[in-house]
Design an enzyme around this catalytic site. Structure first.
Site, PDB file in Angstrom:
ATOM      1  N   ILE A  14       0.845  -1.211   0.000  1.00 21.58           N
ATOM      2  CA  ILE A  14       0.000   0.000   0.000  1.00 21.58           C
ATOM      3  C   ILE A  14       0.875   1.253   0.000  1.00 21.58           C
ATOM      4  N   ALA A  83       4.729   1.303   7.703  1.00 24.26           N
ATOM      5  CA  ALA A  83       5.711   0.256   8.041  1.00 24.26           C
ATOM      6  C   ALA A  83       5.133  -0.682   9.079  1.00 24.26           C
ATOM      7  N   ALA A  84       5.147  -1.973   8.759  1.00 27.69           N
ATOM      8  CA  ALA A  84       4.606  -2.953   9.698  1.00 27.69           C
ATOM      9  C   ALA A  84       4.942  -4.353   9.225  1.00 27.69           C
ATOM     10  N   THR A 125      -5.928  -1.042  10.858  1.00 25.31           N
ATOM     11  CA  THR A 125      -6.689  -2.097  10.188  1.00 25.31           C
ATOM     12  C   THR A 125      -8.037  -2.375  10.852  1.00 25.31           C
ATOM     13  N   ASP A 126      -8.969  -2.880  10.052  1.00 22.71           N
ATOM     14  CA  ASP A 126     -10.274  -3.295  10.609  1.00 22.71           C
ATOM     15  C   ASP A 126     -10.110  -4.451  11.597  1.00 22.71           C
ATOM     16  N   GLU A 127      -8.939  -5.133  11.548  1.00 22.09           N
ATOM     17  CA  GLU A 127      -8.749  -6.295  12.430  1.00 22.09           C
ATOM     18  C   GLU A 127      -8.688  -5.910  13.905  1.00 22.09           C
ATOM     19  N   TYR A 150      -0.943 -10.396  15.248  1.00 22.14           N
ATOM     20  CA  TYR A 150      -0.851  -9.241  14.334  1.00 22.14           C
ATOM     21  C   TYR A 150      -1.850  -8.166  14.755  1.00 22.14           C
ATOM     22  N   ALA A 152      -3.392  -7.771  17.527  1.00 20.80           N
ATOM     23  CA  ALA A 152      -3.094  -7.225  18.864  1.00 20.80           C
ATOM     24  C   ALA A 152      -1.984  -6.186  18.774  1.00 20.80           C
ATOM     25  N   SER A 153      -0.987  -6.436  17.902  1.00 24.93           N
ATOM     26  CA  SER A 153       0.110  -5.460  17.788  1.00 24.93           C
ATOM     27  C   SER A 153      -0.385  -4.172  17.137  1.00 24.93           C
ATOM     28  N   LYS A 154      -1.295  -4.280  16.173  1.00 27.37           N
ATOM     29  CA  LYS A 154      -1.833  -3.071  15.529  1.00 27.37           C
ATOM     30  C   LYS A 154      -2.731  -2.303  16.517  1.00 27.37           C
ATOM     31  N   TYR A 207      -8.667 -21.913   3.911  1.00 27.94           N
ATOM     32  CA  TYR A 207      -8.686 -22.246   5.331  1.00 27.94           C
ATOM     33  C   TYR A 207     -10.129 -22.549   5.770  1.00 27.94           C
ATOM     34  N   PRO A 273      -5.704 -20.598  13.202  1.00 31.12           N
ATOM     35  CA  PRO A 273      -6.156 -20.434  14.589  1.00 31.12           C
ATOM     36  C   PRO A 273      -6.746 -19.038  14.797  1.00 31.12           C
ATOM     37  N   HIS A 275      -9.218 -17.633  13.589  1.00 30.91           N
ATOM     38  CA  HIS A 275      -9.557 -16.991  12.310  1.00 30.91           C
ATOM     39  C   HIS A 275     -10.863 -16.203  12.452  1.00 30.91           C
TER      40      HIS A 275
HETATM   41  P1  NAD Z   1       3.488  -4.786   3.355  1.00 30.29           P
HETATM   42  O1  NAD Z   1       3.853  -5.953   4.208  1.00 30.29           O
HETATM   43  O2  NAD Z   1       3.298  -4.978   1.901  1.00 30.29           O
HETATM   44  O3  NAD Z   1       4.590  -3.620   3.520  1.00 30.29           O
HETATM   45  C1  NAD Z   1       5.142  -3.273   4.755  1.00 30.29           C
HETATM   46  C2  NAD Z   1       6.387  -2.439   4.459  1.00 30.29           C
HETATM   47  O4  NAD Z   1       6.955  -2.032   5.716  1.00 30.29           O
HETATM   48  C3  NAD Z   1       7.497  -3.206   3.718  1.00 30.29           C
HETATM   49  O5  NAD Z   1       8.025  -2.431   2.679  1.00 30.29           O
HETATM   50  C4  NAD Z   1       8.548  -3.459   4.792  1.00 30.29           C
HETATM   51  O6  NAD Z   1       9.862  -3.565   4.284  1.00 30.29           O
HETATM   52  C5  NAD Z   1       8.360  -2.246   5.683  1.00 30.29           C
HETATM   53  N1  NAD Z   1       8.824  -2.460   7.061  1.00 30.29           N
HETATM   54  C6  NAD Z   1       8.562  -3.532   7.866  1.00 30.29           C
HETATM   55  N2  NAD Z   1       9.165  -3.379   9.044  1.00 30.29           N
HETATM   56  C7  NAD Z   1       9.798  -2.170   9.005  1.00 30.29           C
HETATM   57  C8  NAD Z   1      10.589  -1.449   9.925  1.00 30.29           C
HETATM   58  N3  NAD Z   1      10.863  -1.950  11.161  1.00 30.29           N
HETATM   59  N4  NAD Z   1      11.091  -0.262   9.563  1.00 30.29           N
HETATM   60  C9  NAD Z   1      10.863   0.253   8.314  1.00 30.29           C
HETATM   61  N5  NAD Z   1      10.123  -0.405   7.394  1.00 30.29           N
HETATM   62  C10 NAD Z   1       9.597  -1.595   7.741  1.00 30.29           C
HETATM   63  O7  NAD Z   1       2.218  -4.152   4.040  1.00 30.29           O
HETATM   64  P2  NAD Z   1       0.901  -3.483   3.402  1.00 30.29           P
HETATM   65  O8  NAD Z   1      -0.061  -4.539   3.076  1.00 30.29           O
HETATM   66  O9  NAD Z   1       1.313  -2.506   2.390  1.00 30.29           O
HETATM   67  O10 NAD Z   1       0.336  -2.716   4.696  1.00 30.29           O
HETATM   68  C11 NAD Z   1       0.731  -1.379   4.992  1.00 30.29           C
HETATM   69  C12 NAD Z   1       0.044  -0.932   6.269  1.00 30.29           C
HETATM   70  O11 NAD Z   1      -1.362  -1.004   6.104  1.00 30.29           O
HETATM   71  C13 NAD Z   1       0.360  -1.808   7.486  1.00 30.29           C
HETATM   72  O12 NAD Z   1       0.470  -0.977   8.605  1.00 30.29           O
HETATM   73  C14 NAD Z   1      -0.848  -2.703   7.623  1.00 30.29           C
HETATM   74  O13 NAD Z   1      -1.038  -3.106   8.963  1.00 30.29           O
HETATM   75  C15 NAD Z   1      -1.950  -1.790   7.126  1.00 30.29           C
HETATM   76  N6  NAD Z   1      -3.105  -2.482   6.535  1.00 30.29           N
HETATM   77  C16 NAD Z   1      -2.944  -3.303   5.459  1.00 30.29           C
HETATM   78  C17 NAD Z   1      -4.076  -3.887   4.883  1.00 30.29           C
HETATM   79  C18 NAD Z   1      -3.968  -4.795   3.687  1.00 30.29           C
HETATM   80  O14 NAD Z   1      -4.991  -5.351   3.281  1.00 30.29           O
HETATM   81  N7  NAD Z   1      -2.816  -4.952   3.068  1.00 30.29           N
HETATM   82  C19 NAD Z   1      -5.347  -3.620   5.411  1.00 30.29           C
HETATM   83  C20 NAD Z   1      -5.442  -2.822   6.551  1.00 30.29           C
HETATM   84  C21 NAD Z   1      -4.324  -2.216   7.084  1.00 30.29           C
HETATM   85  O1  DAU Z   2      -8.431  -6.934   7.173  1.00 29.43           O
HETATM   86  C1  DAU Z   2      -7.264  -6.193   6.937  1.00 29.43           C
HETATM   87  C2  DAU Z   2      -6.072  -7.127   6.941  1.00 29.43           C
HETATM   88  O2  DAU Z   2      -6.114  -7.813   5.693  1.00 29.43           O
HETATM   89  C3  DAU Z   2      -4.726  -6.411   7.080  1.00 29.43           C
HETATM   90  O3  DAU Z   2      -4.682  -5.753   8.303  1.00 29.43           O
HETATM   91  C4  DAU Z   2      -3.582  -7.426   6.974  1.00 29.43           C
HETATM   92  O4  DAU Z   2      -2.323  -6.777   7.022  1.00 29.43           O
HETATM   93  C5  DAU Z   2      -3.705  -8.139   5.643  1.00 29.43           C
HETATM   94  O5  DAU Z   2      -2.726  -9.162   5.557  1.00 29.43           O
HETATM   95  C6  DAU Z   2      -5.092  -8.765   5.514  1.00 29.43           C
HETATM   96  O6  DAU Z   2      -5.245  -9.835   6.483  1.00 29.43           O
HETATM   97  P1  DAU Z   2      -6.042 -11.163   6.099  1.00 29.43           P
HETATM   98  O7  DAU Z   2      -5.697 -12.233   7.049  1.00 29.43           O
HETATM   99  O8  DAU Z   2      -7.491 -10.886   5.903  1.00 29.43           O
HETATM  100  O9  DAU Z   2      -5.402 -11.431   4.626  1.00 29.43           O
HETATM  101  P2  DAU Z   2      -4.956 -12.767   3.907  1.00 29.43           P
HETATM  102  O10 DAU Z   2      -4.739 -12.421   2.478  1.00 29.43           O
HETATM  103  O11 DAU Z   2      -3.855 -13.455   4.645  1.00 29.43           O
HETATM  104  O12 DAU Z   2      -6.245 -13.678   4.017  1.00 29.43           O
HETATM  105  C7  DAU Z   2      -7.497 -13.275   3.480  1.00 29.43           C
HETATM  106  C8  DAU Z   2      -8.499 -14.359   3.826  1.00 29.43           C
HETATM  107  O13 DAU Z   2      -8.146 -15.555   3.103  1.00 29.43           O
HETATM  108  C9  DAU Z   2      -8.493 -14.759   5.289  1.00 29.43           C
HETATM  109  O14 DAU Z   2      -9.820 -15.084   5.685  1.00 29.43           O
HETATM  110  C10 DAU Z   2      -7.613 -16.001   5.344  1.00 29.43           C
HETATM  111  C11 DAU Z   2      -7.884 -16.653   3.986  1.00 29.43           C
HETATM  112  N1  DAU Z   2      -6.752 -17.433   3.414  1.00 29.43           N
HETATM  113  C12 DAU Z   2      -5.542 -16.824   3.283  1.00 29.43           C
HETATM  114  C13 DAU Z   2      -4.472 -17.506   2.743  1.00 29.43           C
HETATM  115  C14 DAU Z   2      -3.116 -16.848   2.610  1.00 29.43           C
HETATM  116  C15 DAU Z   2      -6.957 -18.735   2.972  1.00 29.43           C
HETATM  117  O15 DAU Z   2      -8.083 -19.275   3.067  1.00 29.43           O
HETATM  118  N2  DAU Z   2      -5.904 -19.415   2.449  1.00 29.43           N
HETATM  119  C16 DAU Z   2      -4.644 -18.859   2.321  1.00 29.43           C
HETATM  120  O16 DAU Z   2      -3.701 -19.555   1.858  1.00 29.43           O
END
Ligand code: NAD
Ligand code: DAU
Length: 336
Positions: A14, A83-84, A125-127, A150, A152-154, A207, A273, A275
């Site tokens: 993102i 960053a996360a 995040t919505d989580e 995850y 819990a940390s957010k 899953y 776990p 989920h």
């Molecule tokens: P991502 O895993 O693709 O990218 C995370 C980036 O952070 C990477 O470039 C990584 O190198 C960098 N990073 C990790 N640890 C770091 C550190 N200690 N110092 C500096 N950089 C560091 O993540 P994303 O999916 O782009 O998510 C971005 C943000 O949005 C996160 O905070 C995540 O919790 C939040 N978010 C993501 C989603 C989603 O669906 N992807 C949804 C809701 C919220």
């Molecule tokens: O809801 C926002 C979150 O969305 C962000 O905060 C997280 O950073 C991001 O990773 C994402 O979390 P999810 O756990 O929802 O995403 P993921 O793509 O891992 O999984 C999406 C759904 O699919 C979830 O219900 C788990 C399921 N899944 C995922 C994988 C990788 C499967 O069924 N099989 C799989 O192999």
């Protein structure tokens, strides 16, 4: 005067998309991307931008931001923290990495921003709200009820931001979004991982029963909405920005395999776990202040996503690093 932005985690999924949006909207701005480049981050995600003179890349850890030479006295117009550690499945095995970056890293950034008097936008995040029952929707004041390490940390990071606002009057805000998808997402996550497997005709590991529900928002649509807060910073506020429609994982997989024109079988494997069955956030507060979120249909977004991965198959090579291989050995070991 030209604006100066600090985008932490700007080499991730993102963050890199947001950098592109910022670049285009503020052509005079100076953008510093700070990223430690974990397995999930890559300079390739910035494309040509990282060779441009008004974008500076700093390979650094947010936990160390207080000690980075040259940044001590820099006041930014906005710091955005993407960053996360972000993969829920990994948080089951590497919890301390999640605590370090997501909690301690956010605390370091908050201190830095206080010292330099820079406003900070924390991406959350919505989580953090935990699972929503059927017909239940969480607004920004709903209780935090995270399930995974995850989440819990957010949630912990959000609490630190909220405490800094109350205690120090810090210029900070939080945006919580739902599942983003689109180009450059690391292929450990559902959509790109299943594209990777389907291309090889391998079964798709869903899953549990696959009836978990998520609200999928195309990453460009999220970033367009997010851009609006740059000019009208919501100091002290929490804002949800989520997709309107929700889909079960099985429905997403069905749409994906239709687009890919493949008949790869679904394999129902052991559930994750704790989920969460369903996430659901209410974005009305954001919409009332900034206008509606323009979101494309999932089918259009998935088509664009599939097309991107098909023309960038090299991204799947990132699954071959030792770090990712170690995790996959642990996670998929004995999975049925
Ligand atoms: P991502 O895993 O693709 O990218 C995370 C980036 O952070 C990477 O470039 C990584 O190198 C960098 N990073 C990790 N640890 C770091 C550190 N200690 N110092 C500096 N950089 C560091 O993540 P994303 O999916 O782009 O998510 C971005 C943000 O949005 C996160 O905070 C995540 O919790 C939040 N978010 C993501 C989603 C989603 O669906 N992807 C949804 C809701 C919220
Ligand atoms: O809801 C926002 C979150 O969305 C962000 O905060 C997280 O950073 C991001 O990773 C994402 O979390 P999810 O756990 O929802 O995403 P993921 O793509 O891992 O999984 C999406 C759904 O699919 C979830 O219900 C788990 C399921 N899944 C995922 C994988 C990788 C499967 O069924 N099989 C799989 O192999």
């Amino acid at each position: 005067m030209a604006r100066r932005f600090l985008i932490c985690g700007g080499c991730g999924f993102i963050g890199s998309s947001f950098v592109e949006h910022l670049w285009l909207k503020y052509p005079d701005s100076e953008i510093i991307v700070l990223d430690v480049l974990t397995y999930a981050g890559s300079l390739d995600n910035l494309g040509e931008l990282h060779t441009e003179s008004r974008l500076q890349f700093l390979e650094a850890d947010i936990c160390d931001i207080g000690a980075l030479p040259g940044l001590e006295d820099v006041q930014f117009d906005l710091v955005v923290n993407f960053a996360a550690e972000t993969h829920v499945d990994r948080s089951l095995y590497y919890t301390s990495d999640f605590v370090r970056t997501n909690v301690l890293g956010t605390d370091s950034l908050l201190s830095f921003c206080r010292k330099t008097d820079s406003p900070i936008l924390q991406i959350s995040t919505d989580e953090v709200y935990g699972p929503a029952r059927e017909n239940e929707t969480f607004g920004e004041t709903a209780a935090l009820n995270p399930s995974s390490p995850y989440a819990a940390s957010k949630a912990s990071a959000d609490l630190l931001v909220m405490a800094a606002i109350k205690t120090f009057g810090q210029k900070a805000a939080i945006v919580r979004t739902s599942n983003n998808y689109g180009p450059r997402q690391f292929p450990e996550k559902l959509i790109p991982y299943f594209i990777y497997l389907a291309r090889q005709g391998k079964p798709l590991p869903v899953y549990g029963d696959g009836k978990q529900q998520r609200s999928w928002l195309y990453v460009d649509d999220f970033c367009s909405a997010l851009l609006r807060v740059v000019d009208d910073f919501p100091t002290g506020e929490i804002l949800n920005i989520g997709a309107t429609r929700e889909y079960t994982n099985l429905e997403v997989v069905r749409q994906l395999t239709t687009i890919l024109e493949c008949e790869t079988p679904v394999n129902h494997v052991a559930d994750r776990p704790a989920h969460d069955r369903r996430y659901r956030i209410d974005s009305r507060k954001f919409e009332q202040r900034y206008g509606g979120i323009n979101e494309r249909d999932l089918s259009d977004g998935l088509r664009q996503t599939v097309a991107w991965y098909q023309s960038h198959p090299e991204i799947f090579d990132r699954l071959r690093t030792q770090d990712v291989a170690n995790f996959r050995d642990k996670h998929y070991h004995n999975r049925t």
